[in-house]
Design a protein around this motif. Structure first.
Motif, PDB file in Angstrom:
ATOM      1  N   GLU A 124     -26.089  31.276   3.430  1.00 36.39           N
ATOM      2  CA  GLU A 124     -25.045  32.171   3.285  1.00 36.39           C
ATOM      3  C   GLU A 124     -24.886  33.340   4.527  1.00 36.39           C
ATOM      4  OE1 GLU A 124     -25.106  34.281  -0.557  1.00 36.39           O
ATOM      5  OE2 GLU A 124     -25.124  32.535  -1.729  1.00 36.39           O
TER       6      GLU A 124
ATOM      7  N   ALA B 275     -29.584  32.729  -0.153  1.00 33.48           N
ATOM      8  CA  ALA B 275     -29.113  33.759   0.725  1.00 33.48           C
ATOM      9  C   ALA B 275     -29.144  33.747   2.183  1.00 33.48           C
ATOM     10  CB  ALA B 275     -29.829  35.142   0.291  1.00 33.48           C
TER      11      ALA B 275
ATOM     12  N   GLU C 280     -21.960  33.441   7.498  1.00 30.96           N
ATOM     13  CA  GLU C 280     -21.641  34.793   7.870  1.00 30.96           C
ATOM     14  C   GLU C 280     -21.573  34.747   9.707  1.00 30.96           C
ATOM     15  OE1 GLU C 280     -19.387  36.662   6.156  1.00 30.96           O
ATOM     16  OE2 GLU C 280     -19.560  34.959   4.751  1.00 30.96           O
TER      17      GLU C 280
END
Length: 279
Positions: free
Chosen positions: A254, A251, A258
């Motif tokens: 990720e 995560a 972003e």
């Protein structure tokens, strides 16, 4: 005349009366010193103009940077930061922050074959330090791993000379001409290429923090360009994109992806970054 690369001006020696001093950083236009004495342990910053060379134009504005940073710090904090002028530029004296920076702390992650992953509590503390600055109405403008000092009392966000958001005294102000390109958001690089200046924003800070996480965890810049490329070539690479694939697992990787989105509106806010890391 005092040489800022080898000695402290008399005005600072008189103010601090240090029993020991050492230079910790010397780069074009500024030097940083650690000074110890009966009045405590301090970081001393000296600014001086950069003279023109065949490769680079003169940069007289950088001599104002220590005084500008002191003005920002005094706006943000109750404890006053001393500053003033000396024969070549300006200076400031502020508390010394002990501890490794983000780049140093995550070194084990970058060892070849390592299975060590970035500490997310540290990432959260870095994001929270930046969020606190944004809440107070400022964008940092120079987010990079070396500017997050991880100490016993948490993370200190340092080097605020390029921060924007509130009025700064005109005598020590200067336009923002970009920062270390490794951490420049595409819109900042685009503006510097087109206009010579840009305006730091919270959205650009989020991009820079993502780039700082990326390089600290992997040892690789978020955007590929030759190590010896001129600044305009570096900036054009940032503008053209895309960034390298994010290889940080899970995560956190990720989230970094972003944060590195090319359009400012598509990036998470720093508050959303904090929320994503707080689990």
């Amino acid at each position: 005349m005092t040489d800022p690369t080898t000695e402290l001006p008399l005005v600072i020696l008189d103010a601090l009366m240090p029993t020991s001093q050492r230079q910790v950083l010397n780069r074009r236009g500024s030097s940083v010193w650690e000074a110890k004495g009966d009045r405590g342990r301090h970081a001393v910053k000296l600014g001086y103009p950069i003279l023109a060379t065949e490769e680079h134009p003169a940069q007289e504005w950088i001599a104002k940077a220590p005084a500008r940073e002191a003005y920002v710090l005094n706006w943000l904090r109750e404890e006053r930061t001393l500053y003033g002028e000396w024969e070549l530029g300006t200076w400031n004296v502020q508390p010394w922050h002990e501890g490794p920076d983000l780049w140093e702390l995550w070194k084990p992650c970058r060892v070849e074959g390592s299975t060590v992953e970035p500490k997310l509590d540290v990432a959260l503390s870095c994001a929270e330090a930046l969020a606190d600055l944004h809440v107070k109405g400022w964008a940092h403008g120079d987010v990079q791993p070396a500017h997050f000092i991880v100490g016993r009392r948490g993370v200190q966000l340092i080097d605020l000379a390029l921060a924007h958001g509130q009025p700064v005294i005109e005598a020590f102000d200067f336009p923002f001409r970009g920062c270390l390109v490794h951490y420049e958001a595409p819109e900042i690089s685009r503006s510097v290429l087109a206009e010579g200046t840009a305006v730091p924003t919270p959205e650009a800070d989020v991009y820079a923090l993502g780039a700082a996480f990326f390089i600290s965890a992997t040892g690789t810049r978020a955007v590929a360009y030759p190590d010896d490329a001129p600044r305009p070539v570096q900036r054009q690479a940032v503008v053209d994109g895309p960034h390298r694939p994010v290889t940080v697992p899970g995560a956190f990787g990720e989230l970094i992806g972003e944060m590195l989105r090319p359009r400012p509106a598509d990036r998470p806010t720093i508050g959303e970054v904090c929320k994503a890391l707080d689990y």
